[in-house]
Design a protein around this motif. Structure first.
Motif, PDB file in Angstrom:
ATOM      1  N   UNK A 175       0.449  -1.068  -0.351  1.00  0.00           N
ATOM      2  CA  UNK A 175      -0.171   0.125   0.554  1.00  0.00           C
ATOM      3  C   UNK A 175       0.935   1.357  -0.309  1.00  0.00           C
ATOM      4  N   UNK A 176       1.932   0.910   0.843  1.00  0.00           N
ATOM      5  CA  UNK A 176       2.910   2.192   1.003  1.00  0.00           C
ATOM      6  C   UNK A 176       3.458   2.387  -0.732  1.00  0.00           C
ATOM      7  N   UNK A 180      -2.941   7.461  -6.511  1.00  0.00           N
ATOM      8  CA  UNK A 180      -3.884   7.620  -6.793  1.00  0.00           C
ATOM      9  C   UNK A 180      -3.343   8.941  -8.530  1.00  0.00           C
ATOM     10  N   UNK A 181      -3.178   8.274  -9.502  1.00  0.00           N
ATOM     11  CA  UNK A 181      -2.943   8.770 -10.742  1.00  0.00           C
ATOM     12  C   UNK A 181      -3.819   9.744 -11.962  1.00  0.00           C
ATOM     13  N   UNK A 189      -8.804   9.078 -12.896  1.00  0.00           N
ATOM     14  CA  UNK A 189      -8.048   8.980 -11.940  1.00  0.00           C
ATOM     15  C   UNK A 189      -8.807   7.616 -11.293  1.00  0.00           C
ATOM     16  N   UNK A 190      -6.975   6.712 -11.457  1.00  0.00           N
ATOM     17  CA  UNK A 190      -6.900   5.772 -11.244  1.00  0.00           C
ATOM     18  C   UNK A 190      -6.151   5.250  -9.679  1.00  0.00           C
ATOM     19  N   UNK A 191      -5.669   4.103  -9.430  1.00  0.00           N
ATOM     20  CA  UNK A 191      -4.901   3.724  -8.855  1.00  0.00           C
ATOM     21  C   UNK A 191      -3.759   3.039  -9.782  1.00  0.00           C
ATOM     22  N   UNK A 192      -1.860   3.137  -8.969  1.00  0.00           N
ATOM     23  CA  UNK A 192      -1.532   3.118  -9.878  1.00  0.00           C
ATOM     24  C   UNK A 192      -0.098   2.563  -8.859  1.00  0.00           C
ATOM     25  N   UNK A 193       0.780   1.657  -9.389  1.00  0.00           N
ATOM     26  CA  UNK A 193       1.961   1.605  -8.295  1.00  0.00           C
ATOM     27  C   UNK A 193       3.074   3.191  -9.218  1.00  0.00           C
ATOM     28  N   UNK A 194       3.441   3.245  -7.366  1.00  0.00           N
ATOM     29  CA  UNK A 194       4.836   3.961  -7.179  1.00  0.00           C
ATOM     30  C   UNK A 194       5.575   3.914  -7.937  1.00  0.00           C
ATOM     31  N   UNK A 198       3.035   0.999 -13.127  1.00  0.00           N
ATOM     32  CA  UNK A 198       1.116  -0.193 -13.663  1.00  0.00           C
ATOM     33  C   UNK A 198       0.446   0.002 -12.752  1.00  0.00           C
ATOM     34  N   UNK A 199      -1.312  -0.022 -13.890  1.00  0.00           N
ATOM     35  CA  UNK A 199      -2.572  -0.183 -13.081  1.00  0.00           C
ATOM     36  C   UNK A 199      -2.756  -0.998 -11.815  1.00  0.00           C
ATOM     37  N   UNK A 200      -2.792  -0.102 -10.700  1.00  0.00           N
ATOM     38  CA  UNK A 200      -3.216  -1.352  -9.477  1.00  0.00           C
ATOM     39  C   UNK A 200      -5.101  -1.443  -9.330  1.00  0.00           C
TER      40      UNK A 200
END
Length: 574
Positions: A175-176, A180-181, A189-194, A198-200
């Motif tokens: 989670x760390x 949000x991207x 808006x979507x969540x992604x690996x920093x 890549x989208x998660x």
């Protein structure tokens, strides 16, 4: 949490096994070293490539590294032999979704793309002995055996899991490392690996877990051993530092199954068809499958012939899977650990990692068709041979390398020493391969380079500095061209000694270079040595000493260019 505190929560049989692994980690390393001795066949592997898209230059780079090291092992010790394994990774949610989007069966998708990787290996003259597919029956047998062994030994348990999952990477993301991207085109808006971009997506499920946390100390001990098993050593340093961080989640127990209701394209968990084995556990077993595991008799390679790998080649983005997950599973199975894990950088274009989604992928088939197979083999290893860093793909640089280094150094020197007008000036044909009785001061620098060339070349390869191994060869070629120019044997005023020394040292430089470069440019090396008249039986490592190439036959009549001019479309080098 400390390992002691963790162990207090484990079943008694697991506590005993964990303590046993801590005590035996040194002996396992010793056993692995012993098994890579002269009685064992050299075993090199590539990562198995995911079949969601056609191969690109980065895939070719990985494959070339393993091919070159296997060929070099055969050159160094023909009696020992070498086996190289490559192949394709064909299970997982990503494949399932791509197949669904195309409206075809997953196996049909895998068959088509896997064949493209076979074609790439053939086109690039890759001398692999094993091509493994994770959809093969022999691989399913090996994976099921690994699962049952881990389960019997107390390393697998069922649990619930919730977290962010990257389908593209087939891995959960801490989670760390999720943020949000906003899509710059759509504004969505979507969540992604920093870390990877890549989208998660959020997933909650019941699955099986592997007690990876029980192996922290033996893994750290293995990673810290000398010489570092993970190369380049900078990646070992970074990995150990990450593991030492109290907030690190790299060695948390690993989710190793997915509900079959969500992931049907994979190997079912033995005894529980409601779950499918996690694609990475499935994939990592391929190296064992190719080596004949579980060695029940009748397989191509019996126990102890190949395992453990002497060299595993992987990209830097999958270090964690190969330096943590695979060794932990091997420790749990009481199997020796790999000797070396070579983690190379990425090929970029415009400083971005090549990927189909970006549209910045170099087509290896087109490149080899334009420049030639061996020219591309050499270019990729010369420019991308520093595994500690990324390499930027450039058609302009390929053109420069071909023209300046291949044609300008190697090709030019060959044209000089085989020119009929110069060869006729020798007092006897055998002087071409006979060390001069008297040497001059201007011969000293080149002679020193040639005497040190095999050892220096070998040391750089042993240190996984592939680019430096090639650099010492081209340094010798450059010095030899300078030496010929200095003596100018074509001049009417050139003495018989000048002609002899110029042609002998030029010819020897090419002979040694051609012999050493056989793993890198197998076809062109044969052509070069044929043009020099070197006997086929005198192209061994033991022949790599100045003046030890033996008698030569007359080169074939007719002018043939080793590196002919390439008609390059103007758009290619702009």
């Amino acid at each position: 949490m400390s390992l002691r505190a963790l162990c207090a929560r484990l079943p008694p049989e697991v506590i005993a096994l964990t303590r046993s692994h801590l005590a035996r980690s040194r002996s396992l390393a010793t056993a692995a070293a012993a098994s890579t001795g002269t009685s064992k066949t050299f075993y090199a592997t590539t990562p198995i490539f995911y079949v969601n898209a056609d191969p690109h230059v980065g895939h070719l780079h990985s494959t070339l590294l393993a091919d070159i090291y296997a060929r070099h092992a055969r050159l160094r010790d023909p009696s020992k032999g070498a086996v190289m394994c490559t192949g394709t990774d064909e299970h997982g949610l990503k494949i399932q979704r791509v197949a669904e989007a195309r409206g075809i069966a997953p196996k049909d998708l895998c068959d088509g793309v896997s064949e493209r990787f076979r074609e790439l290996a053939q086109a690039a003259n890759i001398d692999h002995q094993v091509f493994i597919r994770t959809t093969e029956a022999r691989h399913r047998t090996a994976v099921e055996h690994v699962w049952r062994e881990l389960q019997q030994r107390g390393y697998i348990y069922k649990s619930s899991y919730a977290g962010w999952y990257a389908v593209s990477d087939e891995a959960y993301v801490p989670e760390a490392q999720v943020g949000e991207v906003i899509d710059p085109k759509s504004g969505d808006k979507y969540m992604a690996s920093t870390e990877t971009g890549t989208r998660v997506e959020w997933m909650e499920e019941e699955n099986y877990k592997f007690r990876l946390s029980a192996f922290k100390d033996p893994l750290l001990e293995w990673l810290s051993s000398s010489p570092n098993p993970v190369q380049p050593s900078s990646r070992t340093t970074a990995l150990v530092a990450s593991l030492a961080n109290p907030t690190s989640t790299d060695l948390n127990d690993l989710s190793i199954s997915r509900p079959a209701s969500r992931l049907s394209w994979g190997i079912p968990v033995p005894g529980d068809p409601q779950h499918t084995i996690y694609v990475w556990i499935d994939a990592l077993v391929n190296y064992l499958t190719a080596a004949g595991y579980p060695w029940r008799g009748g397989e191509a390679f019996e126990k102890g012939k190949l395992w453990p790998p002497d060299l595993q080649v992987v990209g830097k983005d999958i270090v964690r899977f190969h330096a943590l997950y695979l060794p932990a599973v091997l420790l749990a199975l009481d199997l020796p650990l790999p000797k070396h894990l070579l983690t190379h950088g990425h090929w970029t274009m415009d400083k971005f990692k090549m990927s189909k989604s970006r549209g910045n992928v170099a087509n290896p088939f087109e490149a080899m068709q334009l420049w030639g197979v061996d020219a591309m083999r050499l270019y990729l290893m010369r420019v991308g041979g520093n595994s500690a860093s990324d390499a930027d793909y450039s058609a302009t640089e390929i053109e420069r390398f071909y023209r300046k280094d291949l044609a300008g150094q190697m090709g030019n020197l060959l044209s000089r020493v085989t020119a009929k007008k110069l060869v006729k000036k020798l007092e006897a044909p055998e002087l071409m391969y006979t060390m001069p009785d008297r040497l001059a001061k201007e011969d000293e620098a080149l002679l020193a380079l040639l005497r040190d060339l095999p050892g220096s070349f070998d040391r750089h390869l042993a240190a996984f500095d592939v680019h430096r191994a090639l650099a010492v060869v081209f340094d010798a070629l450059a010095e030899s061209n300078r030496h010929v120019q200095l003596l100018s044997p074509w001049l009417a005023t050139a003495s018989p000694s000048d002609v002899h020394r110029a042609l002998f040292f030029g010819s020897e430089t090419l002979r040694l270079s051609g012999t050493l470069l056989q793993p890198f440019m197998p076809t062109k090396a044969t052509q070069l040595l044929d043009m020099l008249g070197v006997d086929a039986s005198r192209r061994r490592w033991v022949d790599c000493a100045v003046g030890e190439g033996g008698a030569r036959s007359a080169p074939a009549a007719g002018k043939v260019h080793l590196w002919p001019a390439v008609a390059v479309p103007e758009a290619v080098v702009q």
